[in-house]
Scaffold this active site. Sequence first.
Site, PDB file in Angstrom:
ATOM      1  N   HIS A  79       0.842  -1.204   0.000  1.00  0.00           N
ATOM      2  CA  HIS A  79       0.000   0.000   0.000  1.00  0.00           C
ATOM      3  C   HIS A  79       0.872   1.246   0.000  1.00  0.00           C
ATOM      4  CE1 HIS A  79       0.496   1.108   4.333  1.00  0.00           C
ATOM      5  NE2 HIS A  79       0.615  -0.196   4.516  1.00  0.00           N
ATOM      6  N   ASP A  81      -0.506   4.430   0.789  1.00  0.00           N
ATOM      7  CA  ASP A  81      -0.960   5.446   1.737  1.00  0.00           C
ATOM      8  C   ASP A  81      -0.188   5.314   3.034  1.00  0.00           C
ATOM      9  OD1 ASP A  81      -2.365   2.956   2.194  1.00  0.00           O
ATOM     10  OD2 ASP A  81      -3.658   4.026   3.606  1.00  0.00           O
ATOM     11  N   ASP A 111       6.434   1.594   6.826  1.00  0.00           N
ATOM     12  CA  ASP A 111       5.037   1.198   6.631  1.00  0.00           C
ATOM     13  C   ASP A 111       4.381   2.085   5.569  1.00  0.00           C
ATOM     14  OD1 ASP A 111       2.488   0.209   6.900  1.00  0.00           O
ATOM     15  OD2 ASP A 111       2.112   1.139   8.829  1.00  0.00           O
ATOM     16  N   GLU A 145      -4.994   1.337   2.797  1.00  0.00           N
ATOM     17  CA  GLU A 145      -4.817   0.269   3.788  1.00  0.00           C
ATOM     18  C   GLU A 145      -4.941   0.804   5.200  1.00  0.00           C
ATOM     19  OE1 GLU A 145      -2.882  -2.318   6.681  1.00  0.00           O
ATOM     20  OE2 GLU A 145      -2.271  -0.292   6.122  1.00  0.00           O
ATOM     21  N   GLU A 146      -4.447   2.007   5.441  1.00  0.00           N
ATOM     22  CA  GLU A 146      -4.418   2.539   6.802  1.00  0.00           C
ATOM     23  C   GLU A 146      -5.808   2.840   7.349  1.00  0.00           C
ATOM     24  OE1 GLU A 146      -1.954   2.397   8.581  1.00  0.00           O
ATOM     25  OE2 GLU A 146      -0.149   2.498   7.356  1.00  0.00           O
ATOM     26  N   GLU A 173       2.993  -7.015   3.939  1.00  0.00           N
ATOM     27  CA  GLU A 173       3.599  -6.583   5.192  1.00  0.00           C
ATOM     28  C   GLU A 173       3.136  -7.498   6.314  1.00  0.00           C
ATOM     29  OE1 GLU A 173       2.177  -2.593   6.066  1.00  0.00           O
ATOM     30  OE2 GLU A 173       0.122  -3.207   5.770  1.00  0.00           O
TER      31      GLU A 173
END
Length: 444
Positions: A79, A81, A111, A145-146, A173
């Site tokens: 991802h 974002d 991340d 994703e976040e 991840e």
Amino acid sequence: MVAHDLLSGERPVELLQELVRFDTSNPPGNEAPCIDFLEDLLRSGGFQTERAAQDPNRPNLVARLPGAGRSPALLFCGHVDVVPADSASWEHAPFAGEIAEGCVWGRGTLDMKGGVAMMASAALRAARRGVVPDGDLVLAFVADEESGGACGARFLVERRPDLLAGVRYAIGEFGGFPFRARGRAFAMIQVAEKAPLAVDVVVRGPSGHGSRPLRGGAMAKLGRILARLDALPLPVHITPVTRRMVEEMAAGLPRASGLALRQVLRPSLTDRVLAAMGEAGQTLAPLFRHTVSPTIVRGGSRLNVVPDEVHLFLDARLLPGYAPSDLLEELGPILRADGEAAITAEAPPAHDPDLALFPLLGRLLVERAPDARPVPFLLPASTDGRHLAKLGIQTYGFTPMDLPPDTSFFSAIHAANERVPARSIEFGTDVLFDLVSQYAAPKS
């Protein structure tokens, strides 16, 4: 236009710097410029790409490198974002992508733009060198994703599953980095994750005028619940994944240390063993029980009115193999008669992990980091892997990094001054390239 020196896949650090410079803080996300850049890069590298979007400002990119057709397709999923960053708390600007002290600094370096840079570079390197993997290599670089993936992986799975056709295994991840316990380095490879749940606890009591304090009202009940949440942990559970993780770790330790570590599998001793392990034990603690964290309180409308109803929202994480009803039952002794709990957002059901690809991933790590012992790992948080599971895809958290001993991965993500050693990005790219080159149908 993409800088030509990025197309070879030999400059993943520079690619990471470029990705960090796109401010994709979520909310609002605005991933489109970053996806535009990656699409231009992959197309220039010879990939066919396709975009899919629920929101034009938040597109997802899928690219495919044809394989020999002898194995299921392998997916690299990342991802773009990131969580927001307050620049006032940073030593280096969070979206500048600066290199200092041997590290790339910036929001998302861990991340997970670091992982995206490694994945894209490994794929470009494979294409440039004419590597034909046993099965197709699919790249999916997604948004959102976040915040749960509604515009990202979840959208792809529900609306465009055709773009992921033939995929059986995914790399995402987190994992492949060293975890140090009892003087030994272990390479944690994520094979499962806890399921996120949202719990709404409703607390009720009499209302009245603020000038006449009420004893035992909704606020007092809320206080009692919060005190018990802080003091009374939920019961210990030993899941198959965590049992195997502990057994693998114990096998890599001297006999006495291994025997001591195995005591963590006895629920009556779990907390005592974890406490003796210090920071390592704190990292492992969420793997042994469902967890609930109070995060939001809503109640009251005016300063001079005692509310008759207050809502306490809990961020809950469910161990694999359990149902939301199991969590509600365990919350009963904590809530008692002071509140009523309901699940307001449920996660997809967990599946038994398929560890067929684990031996290959472990071997590739050991070849480049001989001192690390690979062990399967249950992630205490959640990733896009839970969405991919709906298509029968087994996700492995595998973004390999040879992080130095003083680096705590989980305490660095989402924090100020997030950074990653440049050498770790180069290391991870090499391992992922090895994976593309050596990927073949694993035996279940």
